[in-house]
Design an enzyme around this catalytic site. Sequence first.
Site, PDB file in Angstrom:
ATOM      1  N   LYS A  47      65.566   3.232  90.896  1.00  0.00           N
ATOM      2  CA  LYS A  47      65.661   4.737  91.273  1.00  0.00           C
ATOM      3  C   LYS A  47      66.279   5.267  89.947  1.00  0.00           C
ATOM      4  O   LYS A  47      65.816   6.419  89.771  1.00  0.00           O
ATOM      5  CB  LYS A  47      67.131   4.673  92.208  1.00  0.00           C
ATOM      6  CG  LYS A  47      66.686   4.164  93.594  1.00  0.00           C
ATOM      7  CD  LYS A  47      65.628   4.998  94.289  1.00  0.00           C
ATOM      8  CE  LYS A  47      65.469   4.364  95.702  1.00  0.00           C
ATOM      9  NZ  LYS A  47      64.157   4.910  96.310  1.00  0.00           N
ATOM     10  N   SER A  88      69.224   7.794  95.058  1.00  0.00           N
ATOM     11  CA  SER A  88      70.309   7.050  96.156  1.00  0.00           C
ATOM     12  C   SER A  88      71.534   7.057  95.228  1.00  0.00           C
ATOM     13  O   SER A  88      71.599   7.102  93.785  1.00  0.00           O
ATOM     14  CB  SER A  88      69.873   5.549  95.971  1.00  0.00           C
ATOM     15  OG  SER A  88      71.222   4.703  96.354  1.00  0.00           O
ATOM     16  N   TYR A 112      66.875  -3.072  91.931  1.00  0.00           N
ATOM     17  CA  TYR A 112      66.718  -1.799  92.767  1.00  0.00           C
ATOM     18  C   TYR A 112      67.324  -0.507  92.211  1.00  0.00           C
ATOM     19  O   TYR A 112      66.457   0.352  92.191  1.00  0.00           O
ATOM     20  CB  TYR A 112      67.315  -2.192  94.292  1.00  0.00           C
ATOM     21  CG  TYR A 112      67.437  -0.916  94.828  1.00  0.00           C
ATOM     22  CD1 TYR A 112      66.130  -0.477  95.714  1.00  0.00           C
ATOM     23  CD2 TYR A 112      68.605  -0.355  95.220  1.00  0.00           C
ATOM     24  CE1 TYR A 112      66.275   0.873  96.419  1.00  0.00           C
ATOM     25  CE2 TYR A 112      68.669   0.792  95.868  1.00  0.00           C
ATOM     26  CZ  TYR A 112      67.604   1.348  96.574  1.00  0.00           C
ATOM     27  OH  TYR A 112      67.533   2.670  97.303  1.00  0.00           O
TER      28      TYR A 112
END
Length: 349
Positions: A158, A130, A154
């Site tokens: 990643k 991302s 989050y």
Amino acid sequence: MTKSILVTGGAGFIGTHTVVQLLNQGFKVTIIDNLDNSVEEAVHRVRDLVGPQLSLNLQFHLGDIRNKEDLEKLFSQSKFDAVIHFAGLKAVGESMAHPFRYFDNNLIGSITLYQVMAKYNCKKLVFSSSATVYGQPKIIPCVEDFELKAMNPYGRTKLFLEEIARDIHTADQEWKIILLRYFNPVGAHESGKLGEDPIGIPNNLMPYIQQVAVGRLPELNVYGHDYPTKDGTAVRDYIHVMDLADGHVTALQKLFTKEDIGCFACNLGTGRGTSVLEMVNAFEKASGKKIPIKFCPRRPGDATEVYASTEKAAHELNWKAKYGIDEMCRDQWNWARQNPWGYKKPPTK
Ligand code: NAD
Ligand code: UFG
């Protein structure tokens, strides 16, 4: 020889659109999804879209990537040539409130998947990363070799998963791994049969606008109108989900055709920045609906302006986004109009 691909999280938003394109390109696809953030109806729609013949090349398994037995069952029954790994949780706010849920699902789930892949000698991987790994970029456009930074749990999953992929490749050069850094995926399949269907009140801009347009929400809160941008609202690189789907097919084909892939990261964006107000205007034009707005304070943690450098994707993958915001809004509205309650039935009064 028909290639067989395992798609984790294939019942979700980006997964379903990608599976349609994979089937259309002649791949055999097996989905594993625990339906944590999706419904099986989305997979039925994929079947409807590709038709009965290509549907024979699609299998769906209800399962969890954290569960080694679920994975072993699949890998011992079929030989997969590669994996596209979408499965994961993605809500930034939820990750701040419940970091363990994110570490467990995204980190443990991915590591378990990679262990089983290695055991069955399946060492080709496309991973959903991302633009969040760029944090609050000081310079734009974002270039792949920028220093990376996580802004929340989050984002940290990643970032760590990118590092983990690099370690796996360093230890065993037979792995070929492409880390795709998506910017802001929006839009829907042009048929209007597939689209994004978030549970509860949407966090992201486009699903929120869509729900205002169909009357499920009264107005859009615009977070911040004092940013140093063209109209004071924050700027993002929105990318049509079908462009993203094609980007995955292209990356996958590279894994099969290019020898010296190694492990590398690549942006999937359009390279163009669009403000919140520009997106609202484009959606109003596409839908003919007025979107009432309310200016609110900035959302904590939001960056001012983020968009992708597209050079590496053009050079390494020979891929470029085709669609602009007008097509994104057209297809998002087509999906919304046909499915105002997403894949669910309207609530009974
Ligand atoms: P999504 O929630 O629609 O799809 C993810 C799918 O994974 C869901 O169907 C969910 O049920 C499934 N899943 C979650 N945990 C699982 C588990 N442990 N085992 C099996 N299945 C599981 O999300 P999406 O928008 O399609 O995103 C796909 C991937 O792309 C995610 O990894 C996400 O972090 C990443 N990504 C998304 C965006 C975005 O804005 N949509 C941006 C950048 C990156
Ligand atoms: N926004 C509003 N009102 C809303 C929702 C969003 O004004 O109701 C604004 C935000 O403040 C931001 C812009 O619209 O300026 C885009 O917000 P999104 O929540 O749609 O997207 P983000 O860029 O904040 O983040 C998304 C995902 C992240 C991912 C990132 C890059 O949520 O997980 O894209 O891929 F990391």
